[in-house]
Write a protein that holds these residues in place. Structure first.
Motif, mmCIF file in Angstrom:
data_model
loop_
_atom_site.group_PDB
_atom_site.id
_atom_site.type_symbol
_atom_site.label_atom_id
_atom_site.label_comp_id
_atom_site.label_asym_id
_atom_site.label_seq_id
_atom_site.Cartn_x
_atom_site.Cartn_y
_atom_site.Cartn_z
ATOM 1 N N VAL A 113 0.836 -1.205 0.000
ATOM 2 C CA VAL A 113 0.000 0.000 0.000
ATOM 3 C C VAL A 113 0.873 1.258 0.000
ATOM 4 N N ALA A 114 1.905 1.277 0.847
ATOM 5 C CA ALA A 114 2.803 2.432 0.899
ATOM 6 C C ALA A 114 3.486 2.649 -0.453
ATOM 7 N N SER A 115 3.921 1.583 -1.084
ATOM 8 C CA SER A 115 4.590 1.698 -2.391
ATOM 9 C C SER A 115 3.634 2.234 -3.445
ATOM 10 N N MET A 116 2.361 1.802 -3.381
ATOM 11 C CA MET A 116 1.383 2.279 -4.353
ATOM 12 C C MET A 116 1.100 3.770 -4.152
ATOM 13 N N PHE A 117 1.098 4.231 -2.916
ATOM 14 C CA PHE A 117 0.949 5.670 -2.672
ATOM 15 C C PHE A 117 2.088 6.439 -3.332
ATOM 16 N N ILE A 118 3.304 5.919 -3.225
ATOM 17 C CA ILE A 118 4.464 6.608 -3.798
ATOM 18 C C ILE A 118 4.381 6.620 -5.321
ATOM 19 N N LEU A 119 4.059 5.487 -5.921
ATOM 20 C CA LEU A 119 3.962 5.424 -7.378
ATOM 21 C C LEU A 119 2.862 6.349 -7.888
ATOM 22 N N THR A 131 -8.036 8.343 -4.495
ATOM 23 C CA THR A 131 -8.049 9.643 -3.832
ATOM 24 C C THR A 131 -7.170 10.638 -4.581
ATOM 25 N N ALA A 132 -5.983 10.200 -4.996
ATOM 26 C CA ALA A 132 -5.086 11.074 -5.750
ATOM 27 C C ALA A 132 -5.688 11.429 -7.106
ATOM 28 N N VAL A 133 -6.358 10.470 -7.738
ATOM 29 C CA VAL A 133 -6.980 10.723 -9.041
ATOM 30 C C VAL A 133 -8.032 11.820 -8.927
#
Length: 623
Positions: free
Chosen positions: A89-95, A141-143
């Motif tokens: 999950v943390a890695s996906m937030f970064i990507l 959320t970022a989208v």
């Protein structure tokens, strides 16, 4: 012989009655640990529902209580933390953040207007389809945060109320998250539970066959029915957006100034009430004291502007300088921003005065809109809530720091179109490699041995090594509250498993559902998860329900897979409240929505997808 016949007859009758009695009458073993575990789960649920604590803090408070009561050995708690789900999950937030900050999503989003035209239906379809497709691979959320200002700008160009586009944008992003394993953190949380229980893991596109149908039905509903139920708040008068901002001018206090040793409130602002002091610097450092308590010294630098722009601004400044012994140094760029207080913003439950916007960022708050209505009175005493829309003005550099440090969502519609540079191309290419690598691992694991979490970490390292993302930015990209929430809930799930509470709950439910058809069990499971998701965190619902439904499936001799899918899809079906999902909170203030709007548009969609899931889940994953 007669005696043998009697014995055989009696034994036969006992054997006939035994199965029925064992199913209906067998008492469950009573273990005090079960009561303690259920009490902890009940208190955790109430804490999440009543918002006594933040979800991640509530989950970890439950973890401490679990360990204190000895319901789970420390070794097994640490083993739960070794689950790769939080790291993924943390890695996906970064990507996802890399694609957002390098402008990849924004560049594509700004071109949507050419395809949607000027019609409400055209723009709605274009935004929904694009948001849905992108959210299948990026954090939704970022989208929504990136596309929201684009949608507002295009809506105003087409003379359409933004409220007609923002809620469909949020719903489409939620639906897109159901299409792939990495579409939402909920899917990854369930993946972590499956790994702990030794169940077959989910593949990257296992969701797609139902997720695409889900998305198609949801977008069709929004286009044909939902948009007619949305409020139309009209548009603000154009004169409001075209009003120029007053300039920002920096002055230095000369040794002859009458301000020396005095406060600005009792001197400068009293004589010139139309002025605003945005910043006071001393030896290059912004001073943090309140203006009514700050004594001015020679050499201090004051950043001044007018409260409202006027035609005689420059003449007024000359009068100020002459009367107060100030020397003009420079003019600075003055910008204005409309922003939304996100659900993870550090400003929630903070008074505007206590946030010290002026002292920290040289920024002032000119308006706060809540539930579609501007708040009146002293804004410095307003306590900010998630979904509030705030109007800010000040130097451009200060606004940029404010947005970065307080997790506000910018809904400014006149921002320049970003250009895709080297970092953008690298970020897009790296993400493409991640998707392909994870898919190849699902198809040919004996050849491509790096799993999804390994691919995610490798791609994050690639972004840092190519300087597409700075090392110091990595930890700012991650929504740590979600990461810690998933970690805590995995330990709570391990406790349910270790104490046998999950099995006990499943056995109790199995006795009540004995004889019910499999589709009815699935229907009830989906409905329960759907309702709970509207009340508390979707990640918490998924982590707590997954081990229970797995045991329930075994008790009823059903395949666990369809029950797991019911939990996954239901936990992502949050359409009926603005607080059930972060994307709903973002658009709540920007669109001027009310709770009733979510009920009116969301409940029919929830019920429709419930029926669809009950029919199609057994078809794709047989019971």
């Amino acid at each position: 012989m007669p005696i043998d016949k009697i014995e055989i007859t009696c034994l036969h009758r006992v054997c006939q009655q035994l199965p029925r009695q064992s199913l209906a009458r067998t008492p469950l073993p009573i273990d005090p640990q079960h009561f303690v575990a259920l009490a902890i789960i009940g208190l955790l649920f109430v804490a999440l529902l009543k918002e006594w604590l933040e979800p991640d803090i509530a989950a970890w408070t439950a973890v401490i209580v679990i360990l204190a009561f000895g319901l789970l050995p420390m070794s097994k708690a640490l083993a739960a933390l070794a689950n790769p789900a939080p790291v993924t999950v943390a890695s996906m937030f970064i990507l996802g953040t890399a694609l957002e900050r390098t402008g990849v999503v924004a560049v594509i989003g700004h071109s949507l207007g050419r395809f949607g035209g000027k019609s409400e239906l055209g723009l709605l379809l274009v935004f929904c389809i694009f948001a849905c497709g992108v959210s299948a691979f990026l954090n939704n959320t970022a989208v929504v945060a990136v596309l929201m200002p684009v949608a507002v700008g295009l809506a105003k160009q087409a003379r359409i109320s933004p409220s007609k586009l923002l809620l469909p944008l949020s719903y489409a992003a939620i639906l897109g998250g159901t299409c792939t394993l990495i579409g939402t953190s909920t899917n990854l949380a369930v993946q972590g539970v499956l790994r702990d229980k030794g169940e077959p893991l989910l593949s990257m596109f296992e969701f797609s066959k139902l997720g695409v149908i889900y998305a198609a039905i949801g977008i069709t509903y929004l286009a044909l029915v939902g948009r007619k139920l949305l409020p139309d708040h009209g548009l603000e008068p154009e004169t409001e957006t075209e009003t120029p901002l007053p300039a920002l001018t920096q002055f230095v206090v000369t040794p002859q100034s009458p301000l020396i040793g005095q406060t600005l409130v009792g001197t400068l602002l009293k004589r010139f009430p139309g002025l605003d002091v945005l910043e006071v610097r001393r030896r290059g450092v912004p001073l943090q004291e309140r203006l009514d308590a700050l004594g001015i010294r020679a050499g201090d630098r004051l950043l001044l502007t007018e409260s409202e722009v006027g035609s005689g601004y420059q003449d007024a400044l000359k009068s100020v300088a002459a009367a107060m012994g100030l020397e003009s140094l420079e003019s600075r760029e003055h910008s204005a921003v409309e922003a939304i207080v996100g659900s993870d913003s550090s400003l929630i439950d903070t008074e505007i005065g206590a946030a010290r916007f002026r002292q920290r960022f040289a920024v002032r708050v000119s308006k706060v809109i809540r539930d579609g209505e501007p708040l009146s009175g002293d804004l410095s005493q307003v306590t900010l809530c998630a979904g509030d829309q705030i109007h800010l003005s000040g130097p451009t550099e200060g606004l940029q720091r404010l947005m970065a440090e307080t997790e506000l969502v910018n809904v400014q519609t006149d921002a320049p179109l970003p250009r895709l540079n080297r970092a953008g191309w690298i970020a897009a290419s790296t993400f493409g490699v991640f998707v392909l690598g994870s898919s190849f691992h699902d198809l040919w694991p004996e050849i491509f041995k790096l799993p999804t979490e390994g691919m995610a970490i490798a791609c994050v390292l690639a972004l840092v090594m190519t300087r597409s993302l700075e090392h110091k930015e990595l930890y700012q990209c991650v929504n740590w509250s979600i990461v810690f929430l998933i970690s805590g809930m995995l330990i709570v799930g391990a406790m349910l498993e270790h104490t046998g509470t999950a099995a006990m709950m499943a056995e109790t439910m199995a006795q009540g559902l004995q004889g019910a058809p499999g589709w009815m069990v699935l229907c009830i499971t989906y409905f329960a998860a759907m309702v709970l998701t509207e009340l508390i965190s979707n990640n918490a619902v998924a982590a707590m329900m997954t081990p229970v439904v797995i045991h329930l499936s075994h008790q009823l001799h059903l395949s666990p897979r369809p029950m797991i899918m019911a939990v996954i899809f239901a936990a992502s079906a949050s359409f009926s409240t603005p607080v059930g999902y972060q994307t709903n909170t973002f658009i709540y203030g920007a669109g001027g929505y009310r709770f009733a709007d979510f009920f009116r548009v969301g409940i029919p969609l929830n019920l429709t997808l419930w029926i669809v899931a009950t029919i199609l889940i057994p078809y794709f994953w047989p019971l």
